[in-house]
Design a protein around this motif. Structure first.
Motif, PDB file in Angstrom:
ATOM      1  N   LEU A  55       0.811  -1.216   0.000  1.00  0.00           N
ATOM      2  CA  LEU A  55       0.000   0.000   0.000  1.00  0.00           C
ATOM      3  C   LEU A  55       0.844   1.265   0.000  1.00  0.00           C
ATOM      4  O   LEU A  55       0.355   2.332  -0.382  1.00  0.00           O
ATOM      5  CB  LEU A  55      -0.944  -0.004   1.213  1.00  0.00           C
ATOM      6  N   TRP A  65      -4.601   3.486   5.937  1.00  0.00           N
ATOM      7  CA  TRP A  65      -3.600   2.659   5.260  1.00  0.00           C
ATOM      8  C   TRP A  65      -2.216   3.249   5.428  1.00  0.00           C
ATOM      9  O   TRP A  65      -1.282   2.578   5.807  1.00  0.00           O
ATOM     10  CB  TRP A  65      -3.934   2.526   3.773  1.00  0.00           C
ATOM     11  N   SER A 239      -1.365  -4.642   4.989  1.00  0.00           N
ATOM     12  CA  SER A 239      -2.598  -4.904   4.244  1.00  0.00           C
ATOM     13  C   SER A 239      -3.664  -5.533   5.127  1.00  0.00           C
ATOM     14  O   SER A 239      -4.861  -5.339   4.906  1.00  0.00           O
ATOM     15  CB  SER A 239      -2.305  -5.804   3.037  1.00  0.00           C
TER      16      SER A 239
END
Length: 403
Positions: A55, A65, A239
């Protein structure tokens, strides 16, 4: 201009890794990017987190994130730990949860140190089995015991060095070699050491975990945690824990911790030097039965400490007679030692940890494990987290409190 980690010493990287002056203002303090959302223009007309291996390679999109301020913190910690990447979390427990729930599945087996941070131990013994994960607690100083505990389904070994609260060490290189022989991941909680004292990755460890709340922050004003390791491992953790567990640290706490890291090296060196002076003094006090400190020649693993620790650290544990009375003095009469359950502050802290209480509330030990615990702790020990005060002032206070 950004800093290239390989160019500079760790002391310099604590100030420079991941830092770039603000493009518009040229401010020399990192800005805090408090925005949860970021505008983006997807190259293919659509954007989804699914299918992205890492990410951090995507544009900044959502703070759950990754976030510009948080990313600077992660890059700095990764540089200090001599590895590829890091993922910063809300707390140290969130960091350990991210590791456990990223790499363990139903039917897997975890080996964990039989003495470690109470919440981690309790999670491993009480929560993980609910998810079908088998757990064994082992004295990780005994490599033969570790080898015997390994099963075909063992996926992870988790250690602390020095461990909380005994300051018992694990030979990280030998344990890493053993884990590698069996294709098992090895994670180490290095909160007590910090990268100033030990860099576990250089000894073969796969994953390093920190409670950033403690020494890394150093001011007692921000919660945080971190997982450090190879890029592929950290991408897997991010993730899962960032997207699905909501474990990502907020930008303000990341900024506070990054500020603390800028003084990490001089703080840890000062605390270690002070702790060694105080530990030596405590050894000579008539009311002190035993002192555990990795920098003392009397520590059972003094030779190992010299091999994998650059300093003795800022924590001392010791036994006394009449524990309850001395604990009362710490709580009611101390002026420099604050009676509190924490470590790593700029001010000195003290707390009594009774063996019977820990055995009842946390540690579900065998008779042999409890005997090994009592060899270090007796019926209980005082844990001192040494701050930045003059060590002679702290010694004078201890002399008054011990009587």
């Amino acid at each position: 201009m950004s800093t290239q980690p390989s160019q500079y010493s760790p002391e310099t990287l604590a100030l420079s890794a991941g830092f770039v002056p603000d493009r518009e203002t040229q401010a020399m303090t990192p800005p805090i990017a408090m925005s949860v959302n970021h505008c983006f223009i997807p190259e293919d007309g659509s954007f989804s987190a699914h299918g992205i291996d890492d990410l951090t390679e995507a544009p900044f999109l959502y703070a759950g994130w990754t976030n510009p301020t948080v990313r600077q913190l992660e890059q700095r910690i990764a540089a200090l730990e001599c590895t590829d990447d890091a993922y910063a979390t809300t707390t140290g427990m969130a960091a350990l949860s991210a590791v456990f729930f990223s790499f363990l599945r139903v039917g897997d087996h975890l080996i964990i140190s039989d003495v470690c941070y109470a919440a981690v131990y309790e999670m491993a013994r009480e929560i993980l089995p609910d998810y079908g994960i088998e757990v064994s607690t082992v004295n990780l100083t005994d490599l033969e015991a570790v080898a015997k505990a390994i099963r075909p389904n063992t996926r992870l070994i988790h250690a602390e060095s020095p461990c909380n609260p005994l300051l018992r060490l694990t030979d990280l290189k030998q344990l890493a070699d053993l884990a590698r022989q069996h294709n098992i991941l090895l994670s180490v909680d290095s909160t007590f050491a910090t990268p100033v004292i030990t860099r576990p990755v250089t000894l073969g460890v796969d994953i390093v975990v920190h409670s950033l709340t403690k020494f890394m922050n150093g001011h007692g004003d921000a919660l945080g945690g971190c997982v450090v390791g190879r890029k592929a491992l950290i991408a897997q953790i991010r993730s899962r824990a960032g997207v699905y567990l909501g474990a990502t640290i907020n930008a303000h706490n990341a900024w506070l911790i990054m500020r603390g890291i800028e003084t990490l090296y001089p703080r840890m060196k000062t605390m270690s030097e002070s702790a060694l002076q105080i530990a030596r003094w405590l050894e000579k006090h008539p009311r002190v039965k035993q002192v555990n400190y990795p920098g003392l020649a009397s520590h059972p693993q003094y030779q190992l400490a010299g091999q994998q620790m650059a300093h003795g650290g800022g924590i001392i544990v010791f036994q006394t007679d009449d524990m309850d009375e001395i604990a009362r003095r710490f709580a009611e009469d101390a002026r420099l030692f604050y009676y509190a359950y924490s470590i790593g502050h700029q001010r000195s802290l003290a707390v009594l940890l009774k063996t019977a209480d820990l055995m009842e509330s946390t540690y579900n030990m065998t008779v042999e494990q409890e005997k090994e615990y009592r060899d270090y702790a007796g019926d209980g020990l005082f844990r001192l987290s040494i701050g930045l005060e003059n060590p002679q002032d702290l010694i004078a206070e201890l002399d008054r409190l011990l009587g």
